[in-house]
Motif scaffolding. Structure first.
Motif, short mmCIF file in Angstrom:
data_model
loop_
_atom_site.label_atom_id
_atom_site.label_comp_id
_atom_site.label_asym_id
_atom_site.label_seq_id
_atom_site.Cartn_x
_atom_site.Cartn_y
_atom_site.Cartn_z
N ASN A 153 56.88 17.42 5.94
CA ASN A 153 56.88 16.03 4.56
C ASN A 153 55.37 15.93 4.80
O ASN A 153 55.03 14.86 5.17
N ASP A 154 54.88 17.26 4.42
CA ASP A 154 53.50 16.98 3.78
C ASP A 154 53.13 16.29 2.75
O ASP A 154 52.42 16.64 1.89
N THR A 155 54.27 15.36 2.19
CA THR A 155 54.03 14.68 1.07
C THR A 155 52.45 14.11 0.26
O THR A 155 52.65 13.64 1.22
N LYS A 156 51.45 14.76 -1.13
CA LYS A 156 50.12 14.28 -0.86
C LYS A 156 50.83 12.88 -2.11
O LYS A 156 49.90 12.73 -2.62
N ILE A 157 51.97 13.73 -2.96
CA ILE A 157 52.08 12.66 -3.92
C ILE A 157 52.50 11.18 -4.42
O ILE A 157 53.16 11.04 -3.03
N LEU A 177 61.15 15.87 2.42
CA LEU A 177 60.82 17.04 1.46
C LEU A 177 59.65 16.96 1.16
O LEU A 177 59.16 16.13 1.27
N SER A 178 59.07 17.84 0.48
CA SER A 178 57.92 18.14 0.15
C SER A 178 58.00 18.49 -1.50
O SER A 178 58.09 19.08 -1.79
N PHE A 179 56.67 17.59 -1.74
CA PHE A 179 56.97 17.37 -3.42
C PHE A 179 55.40 18.20 -4.26
O PHE A 179 54.22 17.28 -3.67
N VAL A 203 65.93 14.39 -7.87
CA VAL A 203 64.59 13.94 -6.64
C VAL A 203 64.63 15.79 -5.79
O VAL A 203 64.13 15.61 -5.68
N VAL A 204 65.77 15.73 -5.75
CA VAL A 204 65.72 16.69 -4.38
C VAL A 204 65.60 17.96 -4.73
O VAL A 204 64.72 18.44 -4.83
N HIS A 205 65.72 18.39 -6.80
CA HIS A 205 65.23 19.75 -7.12
C HIS A 205 64.37 19.49 -7.59
O HIS A 205 63.64 20.38 -8.29
N ARG A 206 63.25 18.60 -7.84
CA ARG A 206 61.78 18.93 -7.81
C ARG A 206 61.40 19.09 -6.85
O ARG A 206 59.89 19.14 -6.50
N ALA A 207 61.94 19.18 -5.10
CA ALA A 207 61.00 19.51 -4.41
C ALA A 207 59.93 20.73 -4.05
O ALA A 207 61.12 21.62 -4.59
N CYS A 208 58.82 21.07 -3.51
CA CYS A 208 58.66 22.42 -3.38
C CYS A 208 59.62 23.36 -2.39
O CYS A 208 58.59 24.55 -1.46
#
Length: 308
Positions: free
Chosen positions: A5-9, A166-168, A184-189
Motif C-alpha cells: 500500500n504505497d498510496t499517495k492520493i 491497494l495502491s491508487f 473503488v477497487v477497480h480504480r486501483a493500479c
C-alpha cells in the motif's frame, strides 16, 4: 509479489448520478426529500414499537432494529452526496472513502442478516405457534441481533482492510454518488485479484447463507399454511408475514438486479442510478410497507399521534 500500500492520493472524486449542472438542483431536492421521508418514517416505526406495550414482541423488536439500520444505511451515503451538490464539490477524502466503504458494507450486511432473522421469527410463529414464546425468548432475540452486528462488523472490516492494501495511481474519478466498493477497487493500479476473490467468497457465505435461510423458512411456512383447513386461517397466517415477504422481495430483487445489470451495462452512471433503488428507495419504502399492511402498527401509530 504481494502488492504494497504505497498510496499517495488524498482524495477521490464522486461524479454522482449526473454531471449535468442544470440537473443538480433537481437531484438535490429529490434525494433530500427521500432522505427526510426515510429518517422520519423509520424513526416513527422505532418510536411506535418502543412506546406501545402491545408491540413488545420479537417480531417488532427485529423491525425496530431494521428501521434503525435503514436510517444508518441511508445516512452513510446520501448526506455526503447532498453536501457535495450544495457546495458544488465532488471531493471525498481517501479516509472518508474508506470509512464510507466500511459502514456501507456494515449496514448492507445487517439488512441481510436481520431479514433472515425476521424470516426465522415468522417460521417459528407459524410452524411452531405453541412453542413460540419459549423458542423466541428475549435472550435469543438479543443474541441474534448481537450476532448479526458482530458478523457484519467483521465482514465490513475485512472489506475495508482489503481496500487499504491497494495502491491508487490514476483514475480517481468514481462514477457513483458514494464510494461503492466495487467501483473503488477497480480504480486501483495494483492487482485486485485477491479483493475480487474475497468479495465473491463473502457474497456466497454472508449473502447466500441468509438468503438460503429465508427461502427455507418460507418453504416451511408455505407448507404449514397449506395444511390449514379454513380459508380464514390461511389468510390470517399469511398476513403475519406478508409485510416481511414484501420487504425481502424488494431488497433482494433490487440488490441482485443492480449487480447483475452492472456486470452487463457499459455505462457506469446507469449502475449508479440503479443503485438508488436499494440504497435509498428500499429503506424509504420499508416503513410504509409495514405500516400499511400491519393492523398493530397502524393502531399503535394512531395512538402515538393522539398522545403527541
Amino acid at each position: 509479489m504481494e502488492a504494497q500500500n504505497d498510496t499517495k492520493i488524498s482524495e477521490f472524486l464522486l461524479l454522482g448520478i449526473s454531471e449535468e449542472p442544470e440537473l443538480q438542483p433537481l437531484i438535490f431536492g429529490l434525494f433530500f426529500s427521500m432522505y427526510l421521508v426515510t429518517v422520519t418514517g423509520n424513526l416513527l416505526i422505532i418510536l411506535t414499537t418502543i412506546s406501545d406495550p402491545h408491540l413488545h414482541m420479537p417480531m417488532y423488536f427485529f423491525l425496530s432494529n431494521l428501521s434503525f439500520v435503514d436510517i444508518c444505511f441511508t445516512s452513510t451515503t446520501v448526506p455526503k452526496m447532498l453536501v457535495n451538490i450544495q457546495m458544488e464539490s465532488k471531493v471525498i477524502t481517501y479516509a472518508g472513502c474508506i470509512i464510507q466503504i466500511y459502514f456501507f458494507a456494515l449496514f448492507v450486511g445487517l439488512d441481510n442478516f436481520l431479514l433472515a432473522v425476521m424470516a426465522y421469527d415468522r417460521f417459528v410463529a407459524i410452524c411452531h405457534p405453541l412453542h413460540y414464546t419459549l423458542l423466541m425468548s428475549p435472550r435469543l432475540c438479543g443474541f441474534l441481533v448481537l450476532a448479526s452486528w458482530v458478523t457484519s462488523a467483521l465482514h465490513s472490516l475485512l472489506h475495508s482492510l482489503m481496500v487499504l492494501r491497494l495502491s491508487f495511481c490514476t483514475g480517481l474519478e468514481i462514477p457513483h454518488f458514494f464510494c461503492e466498493p466495487n467501483q473503488v477497487v477497480h480504480r486501483a493500479c495494483s492487482d485486485t485479484f485477491l479483493n475480487d476473490l474475497v468479495v465473491y467468497v463473502a457474497a456466497v457465505l454472508l449473502a447466500g447463507g441468509p438468503l438460503g435461510g429465508i427461502l427455507y423458512s418460507y418453504s416451511k411456512i408455505v407448507s404449514s399454511i397449506r395444511a390449514i383447513s379454513s380459508a380464514q386461517g390461511k389468510y390470517r397466517a399469511f398476513s403475519t408475514c406478508a409485510s416481511h415477504l414484501s420487504v425481502v422481495s424488494l431488497f433482494y430483487c433490487t440488490l441482485l438486479g443492480v449487480y447483475l445489470s452492472s456486470s452487463i451495462a457499459q455505462n457506469a452512471h446507469s449502475s449508479a442510478t440503479a443503485s438508488v433503488m436499494y440504497t435509498v428507495v428500499t429503506p424509504m419504502l420499508n416503513p410504509f410497507i409495514y405500516s400499511l399492511r400491519n393492523k398493530d402498527i397502524k393502531s399503535a401509530l394512531k395512538k402515538l399521534f393522539e398522545n403527541l
